[in-house]
Motif scaffolding. Sequence first.
Motif, mmCIF file in Angstrom:
data_model
loop_
_atom_site.group_PDB
_atom_site.id
_atom_site.type_symbol
_atom_site.label_atom_id
_atom_site.label_comp_id
_atom_site.label_asym_id
_atom_site.label_seq_id
_atom_site.Cartn_x
_atom_site.Cartn_y
_atom_site.Cartn_z
ATOM 1 N N SER A 126 -12.027 -16.929 -8.218
ATOM 2 C CA SER A 126 -11.070 -17.872 -7.640
ATOM 3 C C SER A 126 -10.057 -17.200 -6.727
ATOM 4 C CB SER A 126 -10.324 -18.601 -8.749
ATOM 5 O OG SER A 126 -11.223 -19.334 -9.543
ATOM 6 N N ILE A 127 -10.096 -15.870 -6.631
ATOM 7 C CA ILE A 127 -9.106 -15.138 -5.854
ATOM 8 C C ILE A 127 -9.508 -15.130 -4.394
ATOM 9 C CG2 ILE A 127 -7.962 -12.921 -5.536
ATOM 10 C CD1 ILE A 127 -8.461 -12.463 -8.544
ATOM 11 N N LEU A 128 -8.554 -15.512 -3.559
ATOM 12 C CA LEU A 128 -8.744 -15.509 -2.121
ATOM 13 C C LEU A 128 -7.960 -14.352 -1.535
ATOM 14 C CD1 LEU A 128 -8.003 -19.277 -1.483
ATOM 15 C CD2 LEU A 128 -10.244 -18.209 -1.849
ATOM 16 N N SER A 129 -8.372 -13.873 -0.406
ATOM 17 C CA SER A 129 -7.596 -12.877 0.302
ATOM 18 C C SER A 129 -8.463 -11.692 0.654
ATOM 19 C CB SER A 129 -6.408 -12.394 -0.508
ATOM 20 O OG SER A 129 -5.543 -11.666 0.324
ATOM 21 N N ARG A 130 -7.917 -10.928 1.556
ATOM 22 C CA ARG A 130 -8.599 -9.702 1.953
ATOM 23 C C ARG A 130 -8.380 -8.639 0.901
ATOM 24 N NH1 ARG A 130 -5.986 -11.886 6.302
ATOM 25 N NH2 ARG A 130 -4.153 -10.607 5.927
ATOM 26 N N GLY B 62 -3.752 -10.255 -3.831
ATOM 27 C CA GLY B 62 -4.687 -11.373 -3.829
ATOM 28 C C GLY B 62 -3.917 -12.675 -3.974
ATOM 29 N N GLN B 63 -4.603 -13.770 -3.744
ATOM 30 C CA GLN B 63 -3.953 -15.076 -3.787
ATOM 31 C C GLN B 63 -4.832 -16.088 -4.502
ATOM 32 O OE1 GLN B 63 -3.845 -17.034 -0.009
ATOM 33 N NE2 GLN B 63 -2.642 -18.735 -0.746
ATOM 34 N N VAL B 64 -4.196 -16.941 -5.307
ATOM 35 C CA VAL B 64 -4.874 -18.079 -5.908
ATOM 36 C C VAL B 64 -3.973 -19.296 -5.720
ATOM 37 C CG1 VAL B 64 -5.803 -19.140 -7.998
ATOM 38 C CG2 VAL B 64 -6.027 -16.679 -7.655
ATOM 39 N N ASN B 65 -4.470 -20.276 -4.970
ATOM 40 C CA ASN B 65 -3.783 -21.561 -4.870
ATOM 41 C C ASN B 65 -4.362 -22.410 -5.990
ATOM 42 O OD1 ASN B 65 -2.926 -24.160 -4.345
ATOM 43 N ND2 ASN B 65 -3.260 -24.020 -2.137
ATOM 44 N N LEU B 66 -3.592 -22.595 -7.045
ATOM 45 C CA LEU B 66 -4.119 -23.280 -8.220
ATOM 46 C C LEU B 66 -4.355 -24.767 -7.980
ATOM 47 C CD1 LEU B 66 -2.194 -21.322 -10.933
ATOM 48 C CD2 LEU B 66 -4.643 -21.317 -10.521
ATOM 49 N N PRO C 41 0.808 -1.228 0.000
ATOM 50 C CA PRO C 41 0.000 0.000 0.000
ATOM 51 C C PRO C 41 0.839 1.275 0.000
ATOM 52 C CG PRO C 41 -0.964 -1.595 1.490
ATOM 53 C CD PRO C 41 0.377 -2.150 1.065
ATOM 54 N N ALA C 42 1.924 1.306 0.745
ATOM 55 C CA ALA C 42 2.768 2.507 0.798
ATOM 56 C C ALA C 42 3.428 2.777 -0.551
ATOM 57 C CB ALA C 42 3.827 2.356 1.882
ATOM 58 N N SER C 43 3.663 1.720 -1.334
ATOM 59 C CA SER C 43 4.277 1.859 -2.652
ATOM 60 C C SER C 43 3.253 2.004 -3.767
ATOM 61 C CB SER C 43 5.150 0.632 -2.953
ATOM 62 O OG SER C 43 6.177 0.514 -2.003
ATOM 63 N N GLY C 44 1.968 1.865 -3.435
ATOM 64 C CA GLY C 44 0.920 1.967 -4.446
ATOM 65 C C GLY C 44 0.850 0.752 -5.352
ATOM 66 N N ILE C 45 1.298 -0.400 -4.858
ATOM 67 C CA ILE C 45 1.312 -1.619 -5.669
ATOM 68 C C ILE C 45 0.130 -2.501 -5.309
ATOM 69 C CG2 ILE C 45 2.574 -3.759 -6.130
ATOM 70 C CD1 ILE C 45 5.144 -2.133 -5.919
ATOM 71 N N THR C 46 -0.528 -3.008 -6.338
ATOM 72 C CA THR C 46 -1.597 -3.999 -6.174
ATOM 73 C C THR C 46 -1.249 -5.193 -7.044
ATOM 74 O OG1 THR C 46 -2.894 -2.983 -7.951
ATOM 75 C CG2 THR C 46 -3.380 -2.271 -5.699
ATOM 76 N N GLY C 47 -1.950 -6.306 -6.823
ATOM 77 C CA GLY C 47 -1.658 -7.458 -7.666
ATOM 78 C C GLY C 47 -2.247 -8.753 -7.189
ATOM 79 N N LEU C 48 -1.681 -9.818 -7.721
ATOM 80 C CA LEU C 48 -2.202 -11.162 -7.496
ATOM 81 C C LEU C 48 -1.052 -12.151 -7.539
ATOM 82 C CD1 LEU C 48 -4.701 -13.086 -7.391
ATOM 83 C CD2 LEU C 48 -4.672 -13.028 -9.883
ATOM 84 N N LEU C 49 -1.042 -13.075 -6.592
ATOM 85 C CA LEU C 49 -0.039 -14.129 -6.525
ATOM 86 C C LEU C 49 -0.720 -15.469 -6.753
ATOM 87 C CD1 LEU C 49 2.863 -15.128 -5.750
ATOM 88 C CD2 LEU C 49 1.999 -15.318 -3.408
ATOM 89 N N CYS C 50 -0.277 -16.181 -7.778
ATOM 90 C CA CYS C 50 -0.749 -17.546 -8.039
ATOM 91 C C CYS C 50 0.390 -18.488 -7.694
ATOM 92 C CB CYS C 50 -1.103 -17.743 -9.513
ATOM 93 S SG CYS C 50 -2.465 -16.753 -10.070
ATOM 94 N N HIS C 51 0.048 -19.645 -7.153
ATOM 95 C CA HIS C 51 1.086 -20.618 -6.848
ATOM 96 C C HIS C 51 0.536 -22.022 -6.982
ATOM 97 C CE1 HIS C 51 -0.683 -21.231 -2.804
ATOM 98 N NE2 HIS C 51 -0.929 -19.952 -2.880
ATOM 99 N N SER C 52 1.434 -22.913 -7.349
ATOM 100 C CA SER C 52 1.105 -24.325 -7.476
ATOM 101 C C SER C 52 2.420 -25.086 -7.462
ATOM 102 C CB SER C 52 0.354 -24.592 -8.777
ATOM 103 O OG SER C 52 0.040 -25.968 -8.895
ATOM 104 N N GLY C 53 2.533 -26.060 -6.578
ATOM 105 C CA GLY C 53 3.790 -26.775 -6.452
ATOM 106 C C GLY C 53 4.871 -25.793 -6.068
ATOM 107 N N ASP C 54 5.964 -25.765 -6.820
ATOM 108 C CA ASP C 54 7.052 -24.830 -6.515
ATOM 109 C C ASP C 54 7.038 -23.603 -7.413
ATOM 110 O OD1 ASP C 54 7.877 -25.977 -8.912
ATOM 111 O OD2 ASP C 54 9.986 -26.045 -8.331
ATOM 112 N N ILE C 55 5.962 -23.402 -8.161
ATOM 113 C CA ILE C 55 5.903 -22.303 -9.130
ATOM 114 C C ILE C 55 5.049 -21.151 -8.607
ATOM 115 C CG2 ILE C 55 5.127 -21.612 -11.431
ATOM 116 C CD1 ILE C 55 5.900 -24.340 -12.428
ATOM 117 N N PHE C 56 5.606 -19.948 -8.762
ATOM 118 C CA PHE C 56 4.894 -18.707 -8.498
ATOM 119 C C PHE C 56 4.625 -18.030 -9.832
ATOM 120 C CE2 PHE C 56 7.342 -18.637 -4.435
ATOM 121 C CZ PHE C 56 6.278 -18.527 -3.573
#
Length: 142
Positions: free
Chosen positions: A136-140, A93-97, A32-47
């Motif tokens: 499918s996005i989880l998170s606050r 945001g987060q998505v556990n694929l 928030p302080a940097s003004g960055i938003t986004g989404l993190l997807c992960h599955s196994g060892d891949i981001f």
Amino acid sequence: MLVRLLYASRAVETLSPEVIEDILASSRKGNPASGITGLLCHSGDIFMQVLEGGRDAVGALYNRIARDPRHRDVIVLHYEEITERRFAGWTMGQVNLNRVNPSILLKYSERPVLDPYAVSGQVSMALLEELIATASILSRPC
């Protein structure tokens, strides 16, 4: 100027729920302080992560991630200047694929697994759009 950057990386260590939560907590605290938003997807060892915000802030964060010893094989999949954010609702945001219907992954790749190294950045962005559309996005939110 707003930009969107999508990158992929492999985790050096096993992605336990605690590791994922630590990454998300750090993002929610610093973004928030940097003004960055986004989404993190992960599955196994891949981001696969999309970052949106000012060009300087996104570039600085990506460079920090690329130097982080917890990641390897860090690669930019897609980068563009944007007129508006698509992921503005999430500090991260987060998505556990592993919990997503495999048919969504199969729609965008040869097999129903996350492999951003084997598809174009455009295909990876289409997958993220689908994940938004299917809630499918989880998170606050922000």
